[in-house]
Design a protein around this motif. Sequence first.
Motif, PDB file in Angstrom:
ATOM      1  N   LEU A  11      48.032 -37.552 -34.517  1.00 56.43           N
ATOM      2  CA  LEU A  11      48.805 -38.802 -34.481  1.00 56.43           C
ATOM      3  C   LEU A  11      49.252 -39.203 -35.889  1.00 56.43           C
ATOM      4  O   LEU A  11      50.415 -39.563 -36.098  1.00 56.43           O
ATOM      5  N   ALA A  12      48.338 -39.117 -36.835  1.00 62.08           N
ATOM      6  CA  ALA A  12      48.692 -39.467 -38.220  1.00 62.08           C
ATOM      7  C   ALA A  12      49.744 -38.509 -38.773  1.00 62.08           C
ATOM      8  O   ALA A  12      50.744 -38.939 -39.366  1.00 62.08           O
ATOM      9  N   LEU A  13      49.531 -37.213 -38.573  1.00 58.82           N
ATOM     10  CA  LEU A  13      50.485 -36.226 -39.082  1.00 58.82           C
ATOM     11  C   LEU A  13      51.838 -36.327 -38.378  1.00 58.82           C
ATOM     12  O   LEU A  13      52.881 -36.183 -39.016  1.00 58.82           O
ATOM     13  N   ALA A  14      51.821 -36.577 -37.074  1.00 56.01           N
ATOM     14  CA  ALA A  14      53.078 -36.720 -36.321  1.00 56.01           C
ATOM     15  C   ALA A  14      53.849 -37.946 -36.794  1.00 56.01           C
ATOM     16  O   ALA A  14      55.079 -37.909 -36.903  1.00 56.01           O
ATOM     17  N   THR A  15      53.143 -39.016 -37.089  1.00 54.16           N
ATOM     18  CA  THR A  15      53.796 -40.230 -37.583  1.00 54.16           C
ATOM     19  C   THR A  15      54.429 -39.975 -38.945  1.00 54.16           C
ATOM     20  O   THR A  15      55.597 -40.320 -39.168  1.00 54.16           O
ATOM     21  N   ILE A  16      53.676 -39.370 -39.840  1.00 61.67           N
ATOM     22  CA  ILE A  16      54.207 -39.047 -41.169  1.00 61.67           C
ATOM     23  C   ILE A  16      55.388 -38.086 -41.038  1.00 61.67           C
ATOM     24  O   ILE A  16      56.439 -38.285 -41.657  1.00 61.67           O
ATOM     25  N   GLY A  17      55.225 -37.062 -40.201  1.00 56.49           N
ATOM     26  CA  GLY A  17      56.312 -36.109 -39.981  1.00 56.49           C
ATOM     27  C   GLY A  17      57.537 -36.758 -39.378  1.00 56.49           C
ATOM     28  O   GLY A  17      58.672 -36.464 -39.781  1.00 56.49           O
ATOM     29  N   GLY A  18      57.347 -37.652 -38.431  1.00 54.11           N
ATOM     30  CA  GLY A  18      58.468 -38.359 -37.807  1.00 54.11           C
ATOM     31  C   GLY A  18      59.205 -39.236 -38.801  1.00 54.11           C
ATOM     32  O   GLY A  18      60.432 -39.303 -38.795  1.00 54.11           O
ATOM     33  N   LEU A  19      58.447 -39.895 -39.673  1.00 54.42           N
ATOM     34  CA  LEU A  19      59.082 -40.721 -40.705  1.00 54.42           C
ATOM     35  C   LEU A  19      59.879 -39.858 -41.683  1.00 54.42           C
ATOM     36  O   LEU A  19      61.020 -40.177 -42.014  1.00 54.42           O
ATOM     37  N   ILE A  20      59.274 -38.762 -42.122  1.00 53.69           N
ATOM     38  CA  ILE A  20      59.958 -37.869 -43.065  1.00 53.69           C
ATOM     39  C   ILE A  20      61.211 -37.281 -42.426  1.00 53.69           C
ATOM     40  O   ILE A  20      62.288 -37.283 -43.024  1.00 53.69           O
ATOM     41  N   SER A  46      60.007 -38.546 -32.139  1.00 52.02           N
ATOM     42  CA  SER A  46      59.356 -37.444 -32.858  1.00 52.02           C
ATOM     43  C   SER A  46      57.862 -37.384 -32.560  1.00 52.02           C
ATOM     44  O   SER A  46      57.291 -36.302 -32.402  1.00 52.02           O
ATOM     45  N   VAL A  47      57.233 -38.531 -32.484  1.00 53.16           N
ATOM     46  CA  VAL A  47      55.802 -38.572 -32.155  1.00 53.16           C
ATOM     47  C   VAL A  47      55.597 -38.279 -30.672  1.00 53.16           C
ATOM     48  O   VAL A  47      54.717 -37.504 -30.295  1.00 53.16           O
ATOM     49  N   ALA A  48      56.420 -38.874 -29.821  1.00 45.09           N
ATOM     50  CA  ALA A  48      56.258 -38.703 -28.372  1.00 45.09           C
ATOM     51  C   ALA A  48      56.399 -37.248 -27.944  1.00 45.09           C
ATOM     52  O   ALA A  48      55.658 -36.781 -27.081  1.00 45.09           O
ATOM     53  N   VAL A  49      57.315 -36.513 -28.550  1.00 40.62           N
ATOM     54  CA  VAL A  49      57.528 -35.128 -28.129  1.00 40.62           C
ATOM     55  C   VAL A  49      56.299 -34.270 -28.420  1.00 40.62           C
ATOM     56  O   VAL A  49      55.933 -33.406 -27.622  1.00 40.62           O
ATOM     57  N   ILE A  50      55.633 -34.522 -29.527  1.00 41.15           N
ATOM     58  CA  ILE A  50      54.431 -33.754 -29.863  1.00 41.15           C
ATOM     59  C   ILE A  50      53.332 -34.006 -28.838  1.00 41.15           C
ATOM     60  O   ILE A  50      52.698 -33.074 -28.334  1.00 41.15           O
ATOM     61  N   PHE A  51      53.127 -35.267 -28.492  1.00 37.65           N
ATOM     62  CA  PHE A  51      52.064 -35.584 -27.531  1.00 37.65           C
ATOM     63  C   PHE A  51      52.444 -35.206 -26.101  1.00 37.65           C
ATOM     64  O   PHE A  51      51.573 -34.878 -25.295  1.00 37.65           O
ATOM     65  N   TRP A  52      53.729 -35.219 -25.788  1.00 35.63           N
ATOM     66  CA  TRP A  52      54.167 -34.743 -24.472  1.00 35.63           C
ATOM     67  C   TRP A  52      53.898 -33.241 -24.369  1.00 35.63           C
ATOM     68  O   TRP A  52      53.358 -32.770 -23.350  1.00 35.63           O
ATOM     69  N   LEU A  53      54.248 -32.487 -25.408  1.00 35.68           N
ATOM     70  CA  LEU A  53      53.990 -31.040 -25.408  1.00 35.68           C
ATOM     71  C   LEU A  53      52.496 -30.752 -25.308  1.00 35.68           C
ATOM     72  O   LEU A  53      52.075 -29.836 -24.595  1.00 35.68           O
ATOM     73  N   TRP A  54      51.685 -31.542 -25.977  1.00 30.21           N
ATOM     74  CA  TRP A  54      50.235 -31.363 -25.924  1.00 30.21           C
ATOM     75  C   TRP A  54      49.730 -31.617 -24.503  1.00 30.21           C
ATOM     76  O   TRP A  54      48.908 -30.861 -23.985  1.00 30.21           O
ATOM     77  N   ALA A  55      50.228 -32.659 -23.860  1.00 23.67           N
ATOM     78  CA  ALA A  55      49.814 -32.963 -22.484  1.00 23.67           C
ATOM     79  C   ALA A  55      50.229 -31.835 -21.536  1.00 23.67           C
ATOM     80  O   ALA A  55      49.452 -31.424 -20.664  1.00 23.67           O
ATOM     81  N   VAL A  56      51.430 -31.326 -21.706  1.00 26.93           N
ATOM     82  CA  VAL A  56      51.903 -30.213 -20.871  1.00 26.93           C
ATOM     83  C   VAL A  56      51.048 -28.971 -21.130  1.00 26.93           C
ATOM     84  O   VAL A  56      50.642 -28.272 -20.196  1.00 26.93           O
ATOM     85  N   TRP A  57      50.762 -28.708 -22.401  1.00 28.04           N
ATOM     86  CA  TRP A  57      49.927 -27.554 -22.776  1.00 28.04           C
ATOM     87  C   TRP A  57      48.544 -27.658 -22.122  1.00 28.04           C
ATOM     88  O   TRP A  57      48.027 -26.674 -21.595  1.00 28.04           O
ATOM     89  N   ASN A  58      47.943 -28.837 -22.159  1.00 24.35           N
ATOM     90  CA  ASN A  58      46.630 -29.032 -21.531  1.00 24.35           C
ATOM     91  C   ASN A  58      46.691 -28.781 -20.029  1.00 24.35           C
ATOM     92  O   ASN A  58      45.768 -28.221 -19.449  1.00 24.35           O
ATOM     93  N   PHE A  59      47.783 -29.190 -19.417  1.00 21.13           N
ATOM     94  CA  PHE A  59      47.932 -28.975 -17.983  1.00 21.13           C
ATOM     95  C   PHE A  59      48.074 -27.487 -17.672  1.00 21.13           C
ATOM     96  O   PHE A  59      47.430 -26.970 -16.759  1.00 21.13           O
ATOM     97  N   ILE A  60      48.893 -26.796 -18.452  1.00 24.72           N
ATOM     98  CA  ILE A  60      49.143 -25.373 -18.201  1.00 24.72           C
ATOM     99  C   ILE A  60      47.913 -24.522 -18.510  1.00 24.72           C
ATOM    100  O   ILE A  60      47.545 -23.662 -17.720  1.00 24.72           O
ATOM    101  N   THR A  61      47.282 -24.768 -19.648  1.00 28.02           N
ATOM    102  CA  THR A  61      46.182 -23.900 -20.088  1.00 28.02           C
ATOM    103  C   THR A  61      44.820 -24.291 -19.532  1.00 28.02           C
ATOM    104  O   THR A  61      43.958 -23.435 -19.364  1.00 28.02           O
ATOM    105  N   LYS A  62      44.618 -25.573 -19.272  1.00 30.83           N
ATOM    106  CA  LYS A  62      43.297 -26.040 -18.837  1.00 30.83           C
ATOM    107  C   LYS A  62      43.316 -26.615 -17.426  1.00 30.83           C
ATOM    108  O   LYS A  62      42.287 -27.079 -16.944  1.00 30.83           O
TER     109      LYS A  62
END
Length: 190
Positions: free
Chosen positions: A27-36, A69-85
């Motif tokens: 979350l911290a890195l995504a926020t910084i990355g989104g701002l940059i 920018s932040v939402a897409v990272i966490f959406w991908l993570w949620a999808v990844w968790n669904f697919i892999t786990k």
Amino acid sequence: SKNKALDKETATMFENLPPGILALIVLALATIGGLIYSVFHEQGTRRRFSVVWIVRDSPLRFRVQCTASVAVIFWLWAVWNFITKNDPDLGMVSFATVLVASGCTMKALQSSISSKKHKYGMAVSTTLVTANYMLGFFIPSMPTTLKVYFGVGASYWAIIGLWIWQGFNRQMNSGVEATSLLSDSDVGQP
């Protein structure tokens, strides 16, 4: 090889973090990355960039870009968790609503058209994400670190929702034509 051993060691280190800690880091890195990303993507923002500018004066498009920018990272993570786990995560739905609302708002801003429906769309989508994080508190036997993450996540998305709302209000109440919904650098451009 040395790189594979390092990759495995790094992966093990992240797997061994208490629940929720990796998500806080992301979350911290995504926020910084989104701002940059948004600062370098948005023309004319680098010369004015400051915390006060971000919080108070940043144009709506900048705010929506950061949020997406932040939402897409966490959406991908949620999808990844669904697919892999096979772990159904409501984040797949709630973050998708932020992405859809952000996309609709960005498209409207490119056309110099925005309305209350975009404002309310962003508000509803960030509220859904906030509510999703709050649901985590009702899961029994939740590790403390995960509760901390859910609390930070709920607070973060509530603040983002207010930041977006304030951005809409600031630009809609400025008394300037619809072009004011674009960034300052786009006013007067064809």
